[in-house]
Design a protein around this motif. Structure first.
Motif, PDB file in Angstrom:
ATOM      1  N   UNK A 186       0.841  -1.200   0.000  1.00  0.00           N
ATOM      2  CA  UNK A 186       0.000   0.000   0.000  1.00  0.00           C
ATOM      3  C   UNK A 186       0.872   1.244   0.000  1.00  0.00           C
ATOM      4  N   UNK A 187       0.410   2.268  -0.711  1.00  0.00           N
ATOM      5  CA  UNK A 187       0.992   3.605  -0.628  1.00  0.00           C
ATOM      6  C   UNK A 187      -0.146   4.537  -0.250  1.00  0.00           C
ATOM      7  N   UNK A 188       0.031   5.223   0.876  1.00  0.00           N
ATOM      8  CA  UNK A 188      -1.015   6.090   1.418  1.00  0.00           C
ATOM      9  C   UNK A 188      -0.575   7.537   1.263  1.00  0.00           C
ATOM     10  N   UNK A 189      -1.461   8.362   0.677  1.00  0.00           N
ATOM     11  CA  UNK A 189      -1.208   9.788   0.522  1.00  0.00           C
ATOM     12  C   UNK A 189      -2.518  10.521   0.750  1.00  0.00           C
ATOM     13  N   UNK A 190      -2.539  11.378   1.754  1.00  0.00           N
ATOM     14  CA  UNK A 190      -3.764  12.068   2.177  1.00  0.00           C
ATOM     15  C   UNK A 190      -4.818  11.027   2.520  1.00  0.00           C
ATOM     16  N   UNK A 191      -5.948  11.092   1.872  1.00  0.00           N
ATOM     17  CA  UNK A 191      -7.025  10.135   2.145  1.00  0.00           C
ATOM     18  C   UNK A 191      -7.134   9.074   1.060  1.00  0.00           C
ATOM     19  N   UNK A 192      -6.085   8.906   0.266  1.00  0.00           N
ATOM     20  CA  UNK A 192      -6.092   7.946  -0.840  1.00  0.00           C
ATOM     21  C   UNK A 192      -5.092   6.824  -0.572  1.00  0.00           C
ATOM     22  N   UNK A 246      11.405  -4.193  -3.575  1.00  0.00           N
ATOM     23  CA  UNK A 246      10.136  -4.482  -2.907  1.00  0.00           C
ATOM     24  C   UNK A 246      10.332  -4.368  -1.407  1.00  0.00           C
ATOM     25  N   UNK A 247       9.642  -3.411  -0.785  1.00  0.00           N
ATOM     26  CA  UNK A 247       9.723  -3.231   0.658  1.00  0.00           C
ATOM     27  C   UNK A 247       8.548  -3.892   1.368  1.00  0.00           C
ATOM     28  N   UNK A 248       7.429  -4.034   0.665  1.00  0.00           N
ATOM     29  CA  UNK A 248       6.238  -4.588   1.295  1.00  0.00           C
ATOM     30  C   UNK A 248       5.640  -3.602   2.285  1.00  0.00           C
ATOM     31  N   UNK A 249       4.591  -4.037   2.958  1.00  0.00           N
ATOM     32  CA  UNK A 249       3.964  -3.175   3.962  1.00  0.00           C
ATOM     33  C   UNK A 249       3.344  -1.930   3.365  1.00  0.00           C
ATOM     34  N   UNK A 250       3.478  -0.829   4.104  1.00  0.00           N
ATOM     35  CA  UNK A 250       2.849   0.438   3.727  1.00  0.00           C
ATOM     36  C   UNK A 250       3.881   1.553   3.668  1.00  0.00           C
ATOM     37  N   UNK A 251       3.855   2.308   2.592  1.00  0.00           N
ATOM     38  CA  UNK A 251       4.653   3.526   2.468  1.00  0.00           C
ATOM     39  C   UNK A 251       3.691   4.693   2.613  1.00  0.00           C
ATOM     40  N   UNK A 252       4.036   5.637   3.474  1.00  0.00           N
ATOM     41  CA  UNK A 252       3.209   6.822   3.688  1.00  0.00           C
ATOM     42  C   UNK A 252       3.907   8.010   3.049  1.00  0.00           C
ATOM     43  N   UNK A 253       3.178   8.746   2.224  1.00  0.00           N
ATOM     44  CA  UNK A 253       3.701   9.949   1.582  1.00  0.00           C
ATOM     45  C   UNK A 253       3.169  11.165   2.332  1.00  0.00           C
ATOM     46  N   UNK A 254       4.073  12.103   2.627  1.00  0.00           N
ATOM     47  CA  UNK A 254       3.631  13.339   3.275  1.00  0.00           C
ATOM     48  C   UNK A 254       4.598  14.455   2.930  1.00  0.00           C
ATOM     49  N   UNK A 255       4.100  15.680   3.041  1.00  0.00           N
ATOM     50  CA  UNK A 255       4.912  16.847   2.739  1.00  0.00           C
ATOM     51  C   UNK A 255       5.743  17.258   3.945  1.00  0.00           C
ATOM     52  N   UNK A 256       6.986  17.649   3.681  1.00  0.00           N
ATOM     53  CA  UNK A 256       7.846  18.191   4.727  1.00  0.00           C
ATOM     54  C   UNK A 256       7.441  19.639   4.990  1.00  0.00           C
ATOM     55  N   UNK A 257       8.032  20.242   5.994  1.00  0.00           N
ATOM     56  CA  UNK A 257       7.759  21.652   6.290  1.00  0.00           C
ATOM     57  C   UNK A 257       8.138  22.554   5.123  1.00  0.00           C
ATOM     58  N   UNK A 258       9.121  22.127   4.330  1.00  0.00           N
ATOM     59  CA  UNK A 258       9.562  22.941   3.185  1.00  0.00           C
ATOM     60  C   UNK A 258       8.734  22.678   1.926  1.00  0.00           C
ATOM     61  N   UNK A 259       7.755  21.750   2.014  1.00  0.00           N
ATOM     62  CA  UNK A 259       6.883  21.487   0.880  1.00  0.00           C
ATOM     63  C   UNK A 259       7.330  20.352  -0.016  1.00  0.00           C
ATOM     64  N   UNK A 260       8.369  19.613   0.380  1.00  0.00           N
ATOM     65  CA  UNK A 260       8.862  18.487  -0.407  1.00  0.00           C
ATOM     66  C   UNK A 260       8.059  17.224  -0.074  1.00  0.00           C
ATOM     67  N   UNK A 261       7.584  16.536  -1.102  1.00  0.00           N
ATOM     68  CA  UNK A 261       6.864  15.290  -0.878  1.00  0.00           C
ATOM     69  C   UNK A 261       7.873  14.204  -0.539  1.00  0.00           C
ATOM     70  N   UNK A 262       7.688  13.543   0.616  1.00  0.00           N
ATOM     71  CA  UNK A 262       8.624  12.539   1.102  1.00  0.00           C
ATOM     72  C   UNK A 262       7.904  11.225   1.360  1.00  0.00           C
ATOM     73  N   UNK A 263       8.680  10.140   1.397  1.00  0.00           N
ATOM     74  CA  UNK A 263       8.144   8.802   1.620  1.00  0.00           C
ATOM     75  C   UNK A 263       8.671   8.258   2.946  1.00  0.00           C
ATOM     76  N   UNK A 264       7.777   7.609   3.700  1.00  0.00           N
ATOM     77  CA  UNK A 264       8.112   7.032   5.002  1.00  0.00           C
ATOM     78  C   UNK A 264       7.669   5.578   5.021  1.00  0.00           C
ATOM     79  N   UNK A 265       8.532   4.725   5.546  1.00  0.00           N
ATOM     80  CA  UNK A 265       8.259   3.291   5.642  1.00  0.00           C
ATOM     81  C   UNK A 265       8.782   2.816   6.989  1.00  0.00           C
TER      82      UNK A 265
END
Length: 74
Positions: free
Chosen positions: A8-14, A43-62
């Motif tokens: 899964x890749x989660x970004x906002x409500x999607x 392949x990492x599996x699990x869930x990657x969460x996408x979110x914006x940093x304070x500077x506005x850069x879209x980043x990925x967290x696992x």
């Protein structure tokens, strides 16, 4: 560029199922659901969460670790 896949890749409500995230440096440059296996995809599996940093850069967290092009940022 680093290409990683997860259940899964989660970004906002999607939520994307069986998805790929492409990262340059620490910034996510593309993300999408995939239909066929892609070469050079880690392949990492699990869930990657996408979110914006304070500077506005879209980043990925696992697993509570930020992903970047070559390694994790701890």
């Amino acid at each position: 560029m680093r290409r990683v896949g997860a259940h899964e890749v989660v970004f906002s409500n999607r939520t994307l199922i069986q998805a790929v995230v492409e990262i340059q440096g620490t910034q996510v440059v593309n993300y999408y659901e995939f239909r066929d296996e892609l070469p050079m995809t880690e392949w990492l599996g699990g869930t990657i969460i996408l979110k914006y940093s304070e500077s506005g850069e879209l980043q990925a967290w696992w697993n509570n670790k930020q992903l970047k092009e070559d390694l994790f940022i701890l």
